[in-house]
Design an enzyme around this catalytic site. Sequence first.
Site, PDB file in Angstrom:
ATOM      1  N   ASP A  13       7.397  42.277 -10.613  1.00  0.00           N
ATOM      2  CA  ASP A  13       6.460  43.390 -10.472  1.00  0.00           C
ATOM      3  C   ASP A  13       4.998  42.989 -10.675  1.00  0.00           C
ATOM      4  O   ASP A  13       4.171  43.784 -11.136  1.00  0.00           O
ATOM      5  CB  ASP A  13       6.821  44.532 -11.445  1.00  0.00           C
ATOM      6  CG  ASP A  13       8.237  45.004 -11.244  1.00  0.00           C
ATOM      7  OD1 ASP A  13       8.696  44.967 -10.099  1.00  0.00           O
ATOM      8  OD2 ASP A  13       8.875  45.411 -12.231  1.00  0.00           O
ATOM      9  N   LYS A  16       3.466  41.423  -5.895  1.00  0.00           N
ATOM     10  CA  LYS A  16       3.731  40.523  -4.760  1.00  0.00           C
ATOM     11  C   LYS A  16       3.599  41.257  -3.425  1.00  0.00           C
ATOM     12  O   LYS A  16       3.023  40.733  -2.474  1.00  0.00           O
ATOM     13  CB  LYS A  16       5.151  39.929  -4.884  1.00  0.00           C
ATOM     14  CG  LYS A  16       5.332  39.073  -6.140  1.00  0.00           C
ATOM     15  CD  LYS A  16       6.771  38.627  -6.325  1.00  0.00           C
ATOM     16  CE  LYS A  16       7.726  39.733  -6.668  1.00  0.00           C
ATOM     17  NZ  LYS A  16       7.552  40.352  -7.992  1.00  0.00           N
ATOM     18  N   GLY A  40      11.488  45.686  -5.677  1.00  0.00           N
ATOM     19  CA  GLY A  40      10.762  46.869  -5.217  1.00  0.00           C
ATOM     20  C   GLY A  40       9.312  46.461  -5.053  1.00  0.00           C
ATOM     21  O   GLY A  40       8.616  46.232  -6.036  1.00  0.00           O
ATOM     22  N   HIS A  41       8.874  46.291  -3.813  1.00  0.00           N
ATOM     23  CA  HIS A  41       7.511  45.797  -3.543  1.00  0.00           C
ATOM     24  C   HIS A  41       6.669  46.943  -2.983  1.00  0.00           C
ATOM     25  O   HIS A  41       6.954  47.463  -1.900  1.00  0.00           O
ATOM     26  CB  HIS A  41       7.570  44.616  -2.566  1.00  0.00           C
ATOM     27  CG  HIS A  41       8.265  43.424  -3.152  1.00  0.00           C
ATOM     28  ND1 HIS A  41       8.414  42.234  -2.485  1.00  0.00           N
ATOM     29  CD2 HIS A  41       8.840  43.230  -4.360  1.00  0.00           C
ATOM     30  CE1 HIS A  41       9.060  41.366  -3.257  1.00  0.00           C
ATOM     31  NE2 HIS A  41       9.337  41.954  -4.397  1.00  0.00           N
ATOM     32  N   GLN A 223      11.309  39.156  -7.531  1.00  0.00           N
ATOM     33  CA  GLN A 223      11.413  38.965  -8.986  1.00  0.00           C
ATOM     34  C   GLN A 223      10.284  38.057  -9.485  1.00  0.00           C
ATOM     35  O   GLN A 223       9.241  38.005  -8.846  1.00  0.00           O
ATOM     36  CB  GLN A 223      12.803  38.407  -9.377  1.00  0.00           C
ATOM     37  CG  GLN A 223      13.946  39.397  -9.209  1.00  0.00           C
ATOM     38  CD  GLN A 223      14.458  39.525  -7.796  1.00  0.00           C
ATOM     39  OE1 GLN A 223      14.821  38.542  -7.188  1.00  0.00           O
ATOM     40  NE2 GLN A 223      14.497  40.730  -7.258  1.00  0.00           N
TER      41      GLN A 223
END
Length: 430
Positions: A13, A16, A40-41, A223
């Site tokens: 988080d 990225k 989750g981007h 990650q």
Amino acid sequence: MAIDVVLGLQWGDEGKGKIVDFLAPNYDIVARFQGGPNAGHTLIFDNKKFVLHTVPSGIFRAHQLNLIGNGVVLDPITLSKELDKLKTANVDFLDRLFVSKKTHLILPTHRYLDAASENAKKKKKIGSTLKGIGPTYMDKTGRNGIRVGDLDTPDFKERYTFLKEKHLQLLKSYPEIDFDLETEERAWFESLEELKKLTFVDGAYFINEALRNGKKILAEGAQGSMLDIDFGTYPYVTSSNTTAAGVCIGLGVAPSQIGEVIGITKAYCTRVGSGPFPSELFDDTGEFLRKEGAEFGATTGRPRRCGWLDLPQLNYSIMLSGVTQLVITKLDVLNKLDTIEVVDSYEIKGEKTKQFPFSLDATEVKVNTISFPGWRSDIAGISDEKDLPENAVRFISEIEQATGVRVSIVSTGPDRKELISRTPAVSRTP
Ligand code: GDP
Ligand code: IMO
Ligand code: MG
């Protein structure tokens, strides 16, 4: 041409998605190389917000191709929901989104196994996102997995049933969990039809031919380095290699092809899920960072644990991936602080060290911090370095000195445009 890499240097988080989206126009192809829907981007632009889990973050740039690499584990249900959102947003993806035939599929029963295994761990829960990541990688290394390329084979259904039955047997050895396999199985098979509309490629040839033809490729990590299966805070990690080495395995490229390694760190530190976190703050400052930084998981919505930037941890991650450029995100979150602390060393059993220890779990770790004066002004959205207050500039240059790596981007807000680009972030020939 080289393949450049963007990866997270902490526990995920780091921002990225935002940085890949920003850099994407400099590249021809954006490729995810590991992880799956545990990621989750978040991308924000033109007052719109998207959270991507499986689709690479180059998808909103009209001219970029996007590859889901063999190192990824793919849940067609999550993917088809993402594709629906892209359709609603009028994003053309059919001729720009490719999937490696060697990418492994997450079955509904993989998710159940994840939940059952976490349940059985009681107080030692990893805090998994429960997306089936661990069990799918286990089947991959155990040589039981099903891959995207298998969808075309006549015995696909039998292979699926064989693996599902095996999972159902395994589930009997765990305390019972609730699931509705029939409904989920139906959704899974329906979503496979969506997946089949995409182009399946031999990912290694796709990437290597592109490189030979002078195309520029950006590999997008998921990650963070401290969640790496080998080098992270094991067993509180994910099940893939999140460091730069994962790019070679996850896309099928030689190490000699790697160019810039762009490592992202927040100006502080967060972790979601269980496991050691030396610089974690349990006081009002921790709460302040969570609130100011809106630190709630993009995949699970869980509150993220917050702490100070940790230099021994950061330098460990930089070493593991050979980071050539740093990106600092969320600098604006520190706006209101009088003093900013940074962990400079650890004290373990009375001994001072700057090395990240083998296990933080069983060891009492005291952190030594150094303090910097805050800037006490609003830097949100600043895109010209000249507008940064002196103390913010000093903070950045102290990080450069402590790591020996140039900071090429400073992010000052969630939007695509809210950042300072200090040097061209591309591209060194390997
Ligand atoms: P990723 O998994 O590394 O892509 O990061 P996430 O999307 O899970 O989490 C990063 C969060 O921080 C998202 O909500 C972003 O919109 C937000 N974000 C990214 N960069 C900045 C920044 O510089 N400032 C602020 N305030 N928010 C940011
Ligand atoms: P992005 O790409 C933050 C964490 C989980 C858990 C551990 C194992 O958005 O940075 P898993 O589902 O892989 O079995 O979970 O890893 N985790 C993440 N934390 N960001 C992520 O992805 C994460 N993906 C997994 O919280 O502690
Ligand atoms: Mg995330």
